[in-house]
Design a protein around this motif. Structure first.
Motif, short mmCIF file in Angstrom:
data_model
loop_
_atom_site.label_atom_id
_atom_site.label_comp_id
_atom_site.label_asym_id
_atom_site.label_seq_id
_atom_site.Cartn_x
_atom_site.Cartn_y
_atom_site.Cartn_z
N LEU A 1 0.83 -1.22 0.00
CA LEU A 1 0.00 0.00 0.00
C LEU A 1 0.86 1.27 0.00
O LEU A 1 1.93 1.31 0.60
CB LEU A 1 -0.90 0.03 1.23
CG LEU A 1 -2.38 -0.20 0.88
CD1 LEU A 1 -2.61 -1.65 0.56
CD2 LEU A 1 -3.30 0.29 1.95
N ARG B 1 -1.37 11.80 -6.06
CA ARG B 1 -0.66 10.57 -5.75
C ARG B 1 0.74 10.68 -6.34
O ARG B 1 0.90 10.96 -7.52
CB ARG B 1 -1.41 9.38 -6.33
CG ARG B 1 -0.94 8.04 -5.83
CD ARG B 1 -1.78 6.91 -6.36
NE ARG B 1 -3.11 6.85 -5.80
CZ ARG B 1 -3.40 6.20 -4.67
NH1 ARG B 1 -2.46 5.57 -4.01
NH2 ARG B 1 -4.63 6.18 -4.21
N ASP C 1 -7.52 3.19 -0.03
CA ASP C 1 -7.11 2.23 -1.05
C ASP C 1 -7.65 0.84 -0.72
O ASP C 1 -7.76 -0.02 -1.60
CB ASP C 1 -5.57 2.15 -1.12
CG ASP C 1 -4.98 3.39 -1.76
OD1 ASP C 1 -5.67 4.02 -2.59
OD2 ASP C 1 -3.82 3.73 -1.44
#
Lengths: 94, 94, 94, 94, 94, 94, 94
Positions: free
Chosen positions: A5, A53, E57
């Motif tokens: 992640l 991101r 996420d």
């Protein structure tokens, strides 16, 4: 497969010999020792406060040097992996 | 070759003599002692929360003074290197 | 010459007498003592997360008072310098 | 004259009596004690990450209460000053 | 049902055997041990200083590895859950 | 009069009885105890990195509960005040 | 009535039984134990550095689980309340 992640990466450990295949010799001192690994998976990057991101600089397949004692060990399918943050990566061997 | 990540640089150590080639004399006190090195590789810079990459001020080939005890030692191809963050660089000798 | 990085400055120390040339008398107490120096080089300033470089308020030639115990001592060409961050500068004597 | 940097101010100390001229009585307790001073110089303000300079709320001539143990003592021209950050100022006496 | 806040997630613990159903073998060392869980609920994400909400996420139904000792145990309807922050999730098993 | 700076407020203490006039009963435990006060002056608010001034939520005349041990005691004109930051205010009694 | 400031909320405690009315069973371990409460008032939200006010996710009337040892106890009108920050809320029971 394991998918890390955020800014995490997963590496396979390269056995730490006196002198490794790629020529890195790990010093035998009291200092924080670097170690060598091969990147097998990278996260999609951290999300900043602006909602952006930030993709990682490290890619799958890279050989890297990382800070010893960093990360968390995991075994998956009989192979030992290490989950690190990208900030624990010191350099890419290229 | 080793490619440092983000705001990291790789330097070759310049042997710390009483008086170095470029004229720096390192004081013999209890204070944090500076050391001299030559930059052999620089990272592409850190990425800010805005997604901007900030290039380093230090360039390959620069002679620098850095904070002692900073960084991580690595040997590669028989040469000893030190991986530092740019913030550990005190000044460029120019 | 030494070129300081980012928000660092390099100063020559002004000998700390009972009463200095410019009239500063350093107190003899247990408190953190200020010291006087002359700026011989300034960095190009820190780079913010917006990618902006913030120029320093201190200029070459300024006489300054700085926090004792701040910075790192360096000798170059036989002269003793001190490398400080601008935030260690308390005031300019003008 | 002394010119403070950034968000720093320079004050002259007002002698701490049982009851001061402006009517502040300093408590005699174990708590952090406030003290009174007169502002003689203010910096041009800190510069934010956006490159904006934030002017100070305190002006030259203001009488202020500040946190004891804050700041650095300096003597200049025979007068004792204290160099503080504006954040050490608790209130203006007006 | 329990609805986690912000960047928190709720997971059901997957019993930590020598070798789990999905093939993760947890190492028997002194290091921080990862653990496996199944995500049953996710928060709506943290709100940044820009007022933007950053979605997670991790999705409901994901099998994850998380840092041991992270989170808070809760029993609800006879089932034991763990409430974690998304940053405690190391990787998704996919 | 005292004018607090930034996000500071000045309050008059309301005597801490077993049960106060407004009905707050302070618990007799080992926990951090709240206390009651009346706001007599508020600052103009802190200035953010964007140069914006954030006005306070607390107004002159408000009765508030604040964290014990917060702030600095001052006596002015024979009255005892407490200078707090707004973040030390737990709730307004309204 | 009590009006909490910023990102604070006020809750009434739900008595911590072996098994509560809504079915939460609190574990009897050495870990940080969650507790149950009912929200009776919420603040208007914190103000970010951009001057934006971020409204709370928790609403008056919500049943919540929160981290034990969080917050400050207050009695008002004979009822015991707890003043928490929203970040101390783990989940909403819905």
């Amino acid at each position: 497969m394991l998918k890390p992640l955020g800014d995490r990466i997963i590496i396979e450990l390269v056995e730490s010999e006196e002198k490794t295949a790629s020529g890195i010799v790990l010093p035998d001192s009291a200092k924080e020792k670097p170690q060598e690994g091969k990147v097998v998976a990278v996260g999609t990057g951290r999300v900043t406060d602006n909602g952006e991101r930030i993709a990682l600089d490290v890619k799958e397949g890279d050989s890297i040097i990382f800070s010893k004692y960093a990360g968390t060990e995991v075994k998956y399918g009989g192979v030992e992996y290490l989950i690190l943050r990208e900030s624990d990566v010191l350099a890419i061997i290229g």
